[in-house]
Write a protein that holds these residues in place. Structure first.
Motif, mmCIF file in Angstrom:
data_model
loop_
_atom_site.group_PDB
_atom_site.id
_atom_site.type_symbol
_atom_site.label_atom_id
_atom_site.label_comp_id
_atom_site.label_asym_id
_atom_site.label_seq_id
_atom_site.Cartn_x
_atom_site.Cartn_y
_atom_site.Cartn_z
ATOM 1 N N THR A 211 0.857 -1.188 0.000
ATOM 2 C CA THR A 211 0.000 0.000 0.000
ATOM 3 C C THR A 211 0.886 1.229 0.000
ATOM 4 O O THR A 211 2.116 1.142 0.074
ATOM 5 N N THR A 212 0.262 2.383 -0.098
ATOM 6 C CA THR A 212 0.956 3.665 0.006
ATOM 7 C C THR A 212 -0.097 4.724 0.311
ATOM 8 O O THR A 212 -1.270 4.387 0.550
ATOM 9 N N HIS A 213 0.289 5.979 0.314
ATOM 10 C CA HIS A 213 -0.656 7.055 0.602
ATOM 11 C C HIS A 213 -1.819 6.997 -0.388
ATOM 12 O O HIS A 213 -1.628 6.730 -1.578
ATOM 13 N N HIS A 214 -3.033 7.273 0.119
ATOM 14 C CA HIS A 214 -4.219 7.094 -0.722
ATOM 15 C C HIS A 214 -4.211 7.956 -1.971
ATOM 16 O O HIS A 214 -4.871 7.626 -2.960
ATOM 17 N N THR A 215 -3.467 9.056 -1.994
ATOM 18 C CA THR A 215 -3.461 9.924 -3.171
ATOM 19 C C THR A 215 -2.610 9.374 -4.309
ATOM 20 O O THR A 215 -2.717 9.853 -5.445
ATOM 21 N N VAL A 216 -1.739 8.413 -4.039
ATOM 22 C CA VAL A 216 -0.853 7.884 -5.090
ATOM 23 C C VAL A 216 -0.968 6.374 -5.241
ATOM 24 O O VAL A 216 -0.120 5.741 -5.849
#
Length: 225
Positions: free
Chosen positions: A42-47
């Motif tokens: 996963t990663t930050h929801h914007t990217v």
């Protein structure tokens, strides 16, 4: 940007049995090293979409605080790095050690990696209706209490029918549904911290656990505690 030597060291460390953690955009470095291929991440929801596009062999998990897959840990925003660190401390040295560090830092001792990145309070705040924001301010601070519609109408300086319509138009929910969602989200957090369903129900404003159990069952949450 890390160089080829750094990517090689990351791969060697993992191959030797080490654990790697990529916080926020750090997932990109792990992807460039080939360490996300075939793994959940996963990663930050914007990217998240960008991560999925760049590394199509990775399985990007949406809206999670952190994901652990075969000694590769990836997480959401920078603050979720604290959750990852506490998770790793708990795995290596036990929950007591992690709890001591958490208390020193004045943060939650543990947040499940599957917890949502964006809380209910923020998820329905992207609108520009100041009247509804005022009503949400009241509900956000007093969601454990009984909030009759006439009180919300007085806060909004409009009729009960109008406040319900405005609230639904802005958020997609009725005021009661929004308050219930806040209660459920808080109860799930308490239960994840070790509270019983009965204790969590009382803490979020229910007289007993029956309503909370029904809500958890309705939303697909396993109600075993």
């Amino acid at each position: 940007m890390p160089d080829a030597g750094t990517f090689a060291r990351l791969r060697d460390h993992h191959a030797a049995g080490g654990t790697l953690a990529g916080v926020c955009a750090g997932a990109d470095a792990l992807g460039r090293a080939g360490l996300l291929d075939g793994r959940r991440c996963t990663t930050h929801h914007t990217v998240q979409d960008e991560l999925a596009r760049l590394y199509p062999r990775a399985h990007v998990v949406r809206d999670a605080l952190y994901v652990v897959d075969e000694r590769v840990v990836t997480s959401a925003g920078v603050a979720s790095g604290i959750d990852v660190a506490l998770h790793l401390l708990s795995v290596r040295h036990g929950p007591h050690a992690a709890g001591q560090v958490a208390r020193t830092m004045v943060v939650h001792a543990h947040r499940d990696g599957a917890a949502r990145q964006i809380s209910m309070m923020f998820r329905h705040r992207s609108h520009v209706d100041e009247t509804v924001h005022r009503v949400q301010d009241l509900i956000d601070t007093q969601f454990t209490e009984r909030l009759p519609l006439n009180l919300l109408a007085r806060t909004a300086c409009c009729s009960e029918r109008t406040v319900t319509r405005l609230f639904r138009d802005a958020t997609g929910l009725t005021p009661l549904a929004y308050q219930t969602a806040l209660r459920l989200e808080r109860a799930e957090h308490l239960i994840a911290q070790g509270a019983t369903t009965e204790t969590a129900a009382r803490d979020v404003g229910y007289e007993d656990a029956r309503m909370l159990r029904r809500l958890r069952a309705r939303t697909g949450v396993r109600a075993t505690r």
